[in-house]
Design a protein around this motif. Structure first.
Motif, mmCIF file in Angstrom:
data_model
loop_
_atom_site.group_PDB
_atom_site.id
_atom_site.type_symbol
_atom_site.label_atom_id
_atom_site.label_comp_id
_atom_site.label_asym_id
_atom_site.label_seq_id
_atom_site.Cartn_x
_atom_site.Cartn_y
_atom_site.Cartn_z
ATOM 1 N N SER A 80 0.803 -1.242 -0.149
ATOM 2 C CA SER A 80 -0.091 -0.033 -0.128
ATOM 3 C C SER A 80 1.071 1.099 -0.206
ATOM 4 C CB SER A 80 -1.051 -0.091 1.263
ATOM 5 O OG SER A 80 -0.318 0.157 2.504
ATOM 6 N N LYS A 82 0.687 3.876 1.919
ATOM 7 C CA LYS A 82 1.062 4.136 3.115
ATOM 8 C C LYS A 82 2.108 3.416 3.636
ATOM 9 C CE LYS A 82 -1.236 3.407 7.673
ATOM 10 N NZ LYS A 82 -2.372 3.003 8.407
ATOM 11 N N ILE A 132 -1.850 9.430 -1.805
ATOM 12 C CA ILE A 132 -2.477 9.215 -0.830
ATOM 13 C C ILE A 132 -3.125 10.386 -0.706
ATOM 14 C CG2 ILE A 132 -2.151 9.526 1.756
ATOM 15 C CD1 ILE A 132 0.369 7.841 1.566
ATOM 16 N N SER A 136 -7.324 10.116 -1.029
ATOM 17 C CA SER A 136 -8.225 10.185 0.393
ATOM 18 C C SER A 136 -9.458 11.101 0.105
ATOM 19 C CB SER A 136 -7.213 10.763 1.446
ATOM 20 O OG SER A 136 -6.127 9.775 1.839
ATOM 21 N N SER A 188 3.510 8.200 8.919
ATOM 22 C CA SER A 188 3.016 7.679 7.718
ATOM 23 C C SER A 188 2.156 6.431 8.304
ATOM 24 C CB SER A 188 4.085 7.345 6.820
ATOM 25 O OG SER A 188 4.677 8.523 6.236
#
Length: 419
Positions: A80, A82, A132, A136, A188
């Motif tokens: 991912s 992240k 991200i 998001s 993170s």
């Protein structure tokens, strides 16, 4: 399949808390880069390895190509965004702590090689941070410019702290960057758990080579955008490398403060971009960004230390239009094209590869060639001759873009438009 915690709720997407979290991400992301990059040439000259400055500034574009491909694109299939941010910033922080020990005449070459290794870890995180944030926010991508503006604030803050602490010529700039890099690695872990790019039934070789992401280039509009983004990155590299000596040759003593005007203008236009997107759409902003590059270099080509000094200041102040209108708009446009295919992280990595990689590497080499044609101590007139080349090139790229680009990503491509 998406897990429950991988899916952001509508309230989370629109909440102020999410915006604050992503703003902190961008602030630290670019603080790390700014702390280690702004005065690197001065540091190397101070410790006696000024002859390696050219090599040190070439590793960033090379790392953008290799690192973005291997880590920002290929790895995005399996990890991912992240978790990649966590891994890359923690490993990068360790290397940043080591780099100051190698800034000596005896170990200068080793320093450059380790710097290359670090940049291969760092450069993919630029695209990952964009991914991200954009994932998001979902459809509300008009929030992205506001969040990205905190990256510019991070860069400015890093420079101010380095200067205030008297570290501008010190190898300790890397340790400042290391502390924030490790902090960002741990931070993170708290970021929204957006999904990795969708799994593919393709063979492993095709996945590693990111065939599906490169397949986006089959769309004519996206291919033209990537081509123009690569080309416009050539004059971008020339600005980063040669703006400071040119400003000094114009008789301006506070070079650092003058160049900071460009960062300040970047902030102003970054904050205004949501309204501009809603009002004008994508293509006009991309075109204005490219035309601004042509205008900036034309101003540099006429600016001097006398009655035309205003042209130098105005050229620097145009940095906000040059960068925001094209590169920030380009990141959003790339996300729009990639999201239906489920390869957002790979596509952002590909954009980084072509712009910060191929384009800036070409710009570094072309700029070095043009600079080598100047006298050992170039006068302002010598600089004028050099700046006309990128001015004309940027104008031609803008004309190419205007004549060939058609945005067909949406019927009405307006940022933040809702039913």
């Amino acid at each position: 399949m998406a897990t429950a915690d991988a899916v952001l709720t509508a309230g989370d997407r629109n909440g102020g808390m999410l915006t604050a979290r992503l703003s902190a991400l961008m602030f630290m992301q670019f603080f790390v880069w700014g702390a280690g990059a702004v005065t690197l040439g001065l540091v190397m000259q101070t410790v006696g390895i000024g002859n390696l400055i050219g090599n040190a500034f070439s590793v960033g574009p090379i790392a953008s190509i290799a690192g973005s491909f291997l880590l920002g694109m290929a790895a995005a299939r399996y990890v991912s965004p992240k978790m990649l941010m966590v891994i890359l910033h923690l490993l990068g922080g360790v290397l940043l702590f080591i780099l100051p020990t190698l800034l000596t005449p005896e170990t200068g070459s080793t320093f450059v090689w380790l710097l290359l290794g670090y940049m291969m870890l760092y450069m993919p995180t630029v695209g990952l941070a964009n991914t991200i944030a954009l994932k998001s926010f979902g459809d509300r991508t008009d929030n992205f410019p506001f969040v990205r503006a905190f990256g510019t604030l991070g860069w400015i803050t890093a420079g101010l702290i380095i200067g205030w602490a008297g570290l501008s010529a010190s190898p300790q700039i890397f340790r400042v960057a290391a502390v924030v890099s490790i902090a960002l690695g741990f931070y993170s872990l708290t970021l929204p758990n957006v999904e990795a790019d969708k799994p593919s039934d393709e063979g492993i070789v095709r996945q590693v080579l990111c065939v599906e992401a490169f397949g986006l280039l089959q769309q004519r509009s996206f291919l033209i955008f990537i081509l123009c983004a690569t080309l416009i990155s050539i004059p971008l590299a020339m600005y980063y490398a040669y703006a400071s000596p040119f400003v000094g040759a114009a008789g301006i003593t506070n070079v650092g403060g003058t160049l900071a005007i460009g960062q300040m203008s970047e902030l102003v236009f970054m904050f205004s971009m949501p309204w501009l997107y809603r009002r004008f759409g994508v293509k006009p902003l991309l075109l204005v960004g490219m035309l601004a590059w042509a205008l900036r270099y034309a101003l540099f080509a006429i600016g001097d230390g006398g009655g035309s000094l205003w042209a130098v200041y105005l050229g620097v102040a145009l940095h906000g239009v040059c960068y925001d209108f094209f590169f920030v708009a380009g990141a959003i446009y790339t996300g729009t094209i990639a999201t239906p295919k489920g390869v957002n992280a790979q596509a952002q990595g590909m954009l980084t590869l072509f712009t910060y990689g191929v384009g800036m590497l070409l710009g570094s080499q072309i700029g070095a060639f043009l600079y080598s044609q100047l006298p050992a101590n170039p006068t302002i007139a010598d600089w004028h001759q050099m700046w006309w080349y990128p001015a004309i090139a940027a104008a031609l790229i803008a004309i190419l873009f205007q004549l060939t680009f058609r945005d067909n990503s949406r019927g009405d491509h307006r940022m933040g438009a809702t039913a």
